[in-house]
Enzyme design. Structure first.
Site: not given
Ligand code: DQA
Length: 142
Positions: A9-10, A17, A22, A73, A76, A79, A97, A99, A101, A106, A111
């Site tokens: 998501p997102n 974003r 990011y 990836n 959210a 977590h 896996e 990410h 960030s 963080r 997270r």
């Molecule tokens: C993320 C890190 C996650 O904590 C966050 O919810 C994301 C992006 C990252 O790519 O850094 O949506 O997975």
């Protein structure tokens, strides 16, 4: 070798974003990079993004059925999603896996835990979108 690069998501709003976290690469640019990086490594890369948890579970089940390696990836869901955890547990081929960030660095404590990590051969975090290239290299080298 076919590889699924699955984004949660997102991540479809990458580039717009929170660019301070990011970066400015858009999702479409990331997807194009992944396909090109994969081609250089001899991988046939299929990049997908969804905001819907059930769709992600379906894609992970598809990867399990076909023993397809996965770069994930889970955003959210990383977590807290036990549905994603259960789907990762069924994978037959390697899972990396990723990410953009580094969630563990963080400030938000939620997270700092990942349900995906126990099933991943490697975790790549905090490398920006380059992390996807590194993840594809891990899969290509196995
Ligand atoms: C993320 C890190 C996650 O904590 C966050 O919810 C994301 C992006 C990252 O790519 O850094 O949506 O997975």
């Amino acid at each position: 070798m076919r590889v699924l690069v699955l984004n949660g998501p997102n991540l479809g709003r990458l580039g717009r974003r929170q660019p301070e976290i990011y970066g400015t690469t858009t999702y479409d640019e990331l997807a194009a990079h992944c396909v090109a990086w994969g081609a250089d490594l001899g991988l046939d890369v299929d990049v997908r993004q969804t905001n819907h948890e059930g769709v992600m579970v379906d894609w992970l089940n598809e990867a399990a059925d076909a023993a397809t390696p996965v770069v994930l990836n889970a955003a959210a869901w990383t977590h807290y999603s036990y549905a994603v955890l259960d789907a990762c547990a069924q994978l037959e081929a390697p899972l990396v896996e990723v990410h953009i960030s580094d969630p563990r660095q963080r400030p938000e404590e939620f997270r700092h835990h990942s349900v995906v990590t126990p099933y991943a051969v490697e975790v790549i975090a905090g490398q920006g979108v380059e992390g996807y290239r590194m993840a594809l290299e891990v899969l290509a080298s196995r």
